[in-house]
Write an enzyme that holds these catalytic residues in place. Structure first.
Site, PDB file in Angstrom:
ATOM      1  N   CYS A  65       0.829  -1.203   0.000  1.00 41.69           N
ATOM      2  CA  CYS A  65       0.000   0.000   0.000  1.00 41.69           C
ATOM      3  C   CYS A  65       0.865   1.256   0.000  1.00 41.69           C
ATOM      4  O   CYS A  65       1.584   1.524   0.967  1.00 41.69           O
ATOM      5  CB  CYS A  65      -0.919  -0.051   1.224  1.00 41.69           C
ATOM      6  SG  CYS A  65      -1.606   1.525   1.737  1.00 41.69           S
ATOM      7  N   CYS A  68       0.124   3.935   2.673  1.00 46.18           N
ATOM      8  CA  CYS A  68       0.572   3.492   4.004  1.00 46.18           C
ATOM      9  C   CYS A  68       2.024   3.886   4.242  1.00 46.18           C
ATOM     10  O   CYS A  68       2.407   4.271   5.342  1.00 46.18           O
ATOM     11  CB  CYS A  68       0.457   1.974   4.145  1.00 46.18           C
ATOM     12  SG  CYS A  68      -1.235   1.375   4.036  1.00 46.18           S
TER      13      CYS A  68
END
Ligand SMILES: [Zn+2]
Length: 145
Positions: A65, A68
């Protein structure tokens, strides 16, 4: 029990910080409050996060991700800025399907503030550092009032 090595922000001594403890970790050398940044999953989330004596900032993340990876260093910084006041618990969603289901994590990163085991605030998706900081401040202020 899992431990993390962390250098003391006050004296620089390396401390072994446990994932769970009553209260919060202090430096073995100078007794200063230490930042608390740990990982948890389906099996130890209750002990590490829900039974924590200090408010918990939960970061649901995944290795693939991109957002993230932007949010993670901001959260680390926030945790390092308020040792003794917040515990940062990182949950890898790929390894924790039970938690992802239980908290209905639809997007990552999803951030939650847990106070006394209850969800006090929740934020889905990445946000700039100053937004995350005021979001966290607000959640923690709500806990004190
Ligand atoms: Zn120290």
């Amino acid at each position: 029990m899992e431990t993390t090595l962390l250098s003391c922000p006050s004296c620089g001594k390396t401390n072994r910080v446990p994932a769970q403890a009553s209260g919060h970790p202090r430096c073995g050398n100078c007794k200063a409050d230490l930042p608390w940044i740990v990982a948890a999953g389906d099996n130890d989330f209750a002990a590490v996060a829900e039974q924590s004596a200090v408010p918990v900032l939960v970061d649901f993340w995944a290795a693939w991700c991109g957002p993230c990876r932007m949010v993670s260093p901001v959260l680390d910084k926030l945790a390092r800025e308020c040792p003794g006041k917040i515990k940062l618990v990182k949950v890898d969603v790929d390894k924790s399907p039970g938690l992802s289901r239980r908290f209905d994590v639809q997007a990552i990163p999803t951030l939650m503030v847990l106070i006394d085991g209850k969800v006090a605030a929740r934020q889905a998706g990445a946000a700039p550092a100053e937004v995350l900081r005021s979001w966290l401040d607000k959640a923690l202020a709500g806990a004190r009032s």
